[in-house]
Design a protein around this motif. Sequence first.
Motif, mmCIF file in Angstrom:
data_model
loop_
_atom_site.group_PDB
_atom_site.id
_atom_site.type_symbol
_atom_site.label_atom_id
_atom_site.label_comp_id
_atom_site.label_asym_id
_atom_site.label_seq_id
_atom_site.Cartn_x
_atom_site.Cartn_y
_atom_site.Cartn_z
ATOM 1 N N MET A 1 -8.935 -2.881 -61.080
ATOM 2 C CA MET A 1 -8.427 -2.706 -62.436
ATOM 3 C C MET A 1 -7.405 -1.570 -62.431
ATOM 4 S SD MET A 1 -10.686 -2.094 -65.861
ATOM 5 C CE MET A 1 -11.767 -3.428 -65.367
ATOM 6 N N VAL A 2 -6.134 -1.920 -62.599
ATOM 7 C CA VAL A 2 -5.057 -0.947 -62.496
ATOM 8 C C VAL A 2 -4.370 -0.807 -63.848
ATOM 9 C CG1 VAL A 2 -2.921 -0.339 -61.326
ATOM 10 C CG2 VAL A 2 -4.713 -1.560 -60.077
ATOM 11 N N TYR A 3 -4.122 0.432 -64.214
ATOM 12 C CA TYR A 3 -3.461 0.732 -65.488
ATOM 13 C C TYR A 3 -1.956 0.656 -65.288
ATOM 14 C CZ TYR A 3 -2.399 3.452 -69.759
ATOM 15 O OH TYR A 3 -1.937 3.888 -70.977
ATOM 16 N N LYS A 4 -1.424 -0.568 -65.337
ATOM 17 C CA LYS A 4 0.018 -0.740 -65.226
ATOM 18 C C LYS A 4 0.405 -2.105 -65.767
ATOM 19 C CE LYS A 4 0.270 -2.649 -60.525
ATOM 20 N NZ LYS A 4 0.874 -2.485 -59.183
ATOM 21 N N LEU A 5 1.654 -2.195 -66.218
ATOM 22 C CA LEU A 5 2.199 -3.462 -66.675
ATOM 23 C C LEU A 5 2.498 -4.333 -65.464
ATOM 24 C CD1 LEU A 5 4.720 -2.119 -69.351
ATOM 25 C CD2 LEU A 5 2.442 -3.067 -69.772
ATOM 26 N N ASN A 6 2.127 -5.600 -65.560
ATOM 27 C CA ASN A 6 2.305 -6.551 -64.474
ATOM 28 C C ASN A 6 3.516 -7.421 -64.773
ATOM 29 O OD1 ASN A 6 2.172 -8.615 -62.604
ATOM 30 N ND2 ASN A 6 -0.030 -8.928 -62.804
ATOM 31 N N LYS A 7 4.514 -7.385 -63.895
ATOM 32 C CA LYS A 7 5.747 -8.144 -64.127
ATOM 33 C C LYS A 7 5.526 -9.652 -64.155
ATOM 34 C CE LYS A 7 8.214 -6.615 -60.769
ATOM 35 N NZ LYS A 7 9.405 -6.491 -59.881
ATOM 36 N N GLU A 8 4.403 -10.099 -63.592
ATOM 37 C CA GLU A 8 4.120 -11.530 -63.568
ATOM 38 C C GLU A 8 3.570 -12.029 -64.899
ATOM 39 O OE1 GLU A 8 5.138 -13.126 -60.907
ATOM 40 O OE2 GLU A 8 5.755 -11.162 -60.160
ATOM 41 N N LYS A 9 3.247 -11.131 -65.809
ATOM 42 C CA LYS A 9 2.727 -11.507 -67.116
ATOM 43 C C LYS A 9 3.741 -11.149 -68.199
ATOM 44 C CE LYS A 9 -2.148 -10.483 -66.027
ATOM 45 N NZ LYS A 9 -3.318 -9.648 -66.434
ATOM 46 N N SER A 10 3.634 -11.821 -69.323
ATOM 47 C CA SER A 10 4.471 -11.447 -70.460
ATOM 48 C C SER A 10 4.039 -10.072 -70.967
ATOM 49 C CB SER A 10 4.326 -12.474 -71.590
ATOM 50 O OG SER A 10 3.025 -12.399 -72.164
ATOM 51 N N LEU A 11 4.940 -9.402 -71.653
ATOM 52 C CA LEU A 11 4.615 -8.081 -72.187
ATOM 53 C C LEU A 11 3.455 -8.169 -73.174
ATOM 54 C CD1 LEU A 11 5.296 -5.074 -72.327
ATOM 55 C CD2 LEU A 11 6.931 -5.600 -74.148
ATOM 56 N N ILE A 12 3.454 -9.200 -74.004
ATOM 57 C CA ILE A 12 2.383 -9.366 -74.982
ATOM 58 C C ILE A 12 1.035 -9.487 -74.293
ATOM 59 C CG2 ILE A 12 1.471 -10.898 -76.764
ATOM 60 C CD1 ILE A 12 4.397 -11.634 -77.432
ATOM 61 N N LYS A 13 0.973 -10.306 -73.252
ATOM 62 C CA LYS A 13 -0.288 -10.486 -72.523
ATOM 63 C C LYS A 13 -0.679 -9.212 -71.787
ATOM 64 C CE LYS A 13 -2.742 -13.706 -69.530
ATOM 65 N NZ LYS A 13 -3.829 -13.817 -70.512
ATOM 66 N N ASN A 14 0.313 -8.507 -71.268
ATOM 67 C CA ASN A 14 0.041 -7.230 -70.600
ATOM 68 C C ASN A 14 -0.676 -6.262 -71.522
ATOM 69 O OD1 ASN A 14 0.915 -6.499 -67.793
ATOM 70 N ND2 ASN A 14 2.800 -7.521 -68.441
ATOM 71 N N ILE A 15 -0.155 -6.107 -72.716
ATOM 72 C CA ILE A 15 -0.706 -5.132 -73.654
ATOM 73 C C ILE A 15 -2.151 -5.464 -73.993
ATOM 74 C CG2 ILE A 15 -0.488 -4.128 -75.946
ATOM 75 C CD1 ILE A 15 1.685 -3.260 -73.948
ATOM 76 N N SER A 16 -2.419 -6.720 -74.346
ATOM 77 C CA SER A 16 -3.778 -7.105 -74.722
ATOM 78 C C SER A 16 -4.724 -7.037 -73.530
ATOM 79 C CB SER A 16 -3.792 -8.509 -75.331
ATOM 80 O OG SER A 16 -3.310 -9.466 -74.403
ATOM 81 N N SER A 17 -4.247 -7.412 -72.340
ATOM 82 C CA SER A 17 -5.104 -7.384 -71.144
ATOM 83 C C SER A 17 -5.500 -5.965 -70.768
ATOM 84 C CB SER A 17 -4.379 -8.045 -69.964
ATOM 85 O OG SER A 17 -4.167 -9.411 -70.193
ATOM 86 N N ILE A 18 -4.531 -5.052 -70.791
ATOM 87 C CA ILE A 18 -4.818 -3.667 -70.425
ATOM 88 C C ILE A 18 -5.773 -3.036 -71.434
ATOM 89 C CG2 ILE A 18 -3.829 -1.356 -70.154
ATOM 90 C CD1 ILE A 18 -1.295 -2.717 -69.057
ATOM 91 N N ALA A 19 -5.537 -3.282 -72.725
ATOM 92 C CA ALA A 19 -6.425 -2.734 -73.753
ATOM 93 C C ALA A 19 -7.848 -3.241 -73.553
ATOM 94 C CB ALA A 19 -5.912 -3.114 -75.143
#
Length: 298
Positions: free
Chosen positions: A1-19
Amino acid sequence: MVYKLNKEKSLIKNISSIANEEIEASLEALETLNIHEAIHDIRKRLKKLRALCRLVRDEMGEDNYKSINIYFRDLGKEISDFRDLTAHLETLEMLNERFGKYLYVNFFRTFSKQIEEEREQMENNLRSQNFFSEHLVKKLKKAKQELTSWPVESNNIDIILPSIERVYKRGQMALQKAYETPEKENFHEWRKRVKYLWYQTLLLQDTWPNFFDTLEAEIHELADLLGNDHDLMVLKEKILAGDFSLKEETHRELMIAIINEYSNSLRSNAKTRGELIYAESPKDFKKRIGKYTEINWN
């Protein structure tokens, strides 16, 4: 579990996934770690959630941002007093490693023993109220259900740039104020701004790993210097408030002198590192980060 935005995902999905991941990890910490480690871990994750929220503040709108930020801020406050006692013990250990060989045996033990007793009493009180097993779990589960689908509708990475500039600018201003008026509150405010910048660089690691890994390490070191200084100042306040039973006043006076000496050293190192990190204008910093994200995201 890494606290970073994943370029392979959309920004919207990144935000909800990390939260969602940060809240899940907080619940897991309560189940798998001892309570002192768990509370420390949860406190850090709550700060990460607030930093993530801050990153998309302009996209979310001020009302949404404030409601989410306040929820996690207030939850952090509920566990701060308990965490502070463990931080005091860690600070005493840090002082012992630095100065212990120059002092008589058990110089620091007088303080740590009383803090351990206070912490044990607070833990027992909280457990009797089912604070850890019910209240905290309930609060985290509510956040997972209601506060992980944030109102972010754009997948354009550029929506984070206003926050990048704002966080950098406020950190720069806080640095100046801290050394113009070197009070505990001003250094604490600067520390908070540095940590927000640190979390932002963590989130952007995939943009240009070699660059952001180096920048993150430098900001992390600055955050640690300011964090250690803050812990020293909080412990100093506790000592000056008469919270410790000491046989001799010289014991208190020497402890305060040691804390002040170490604080001066930390603040001196932090000033140099901080001036290097905040050497750019906020607009230039935003422009540079924007160019990197434009090349590697959009």
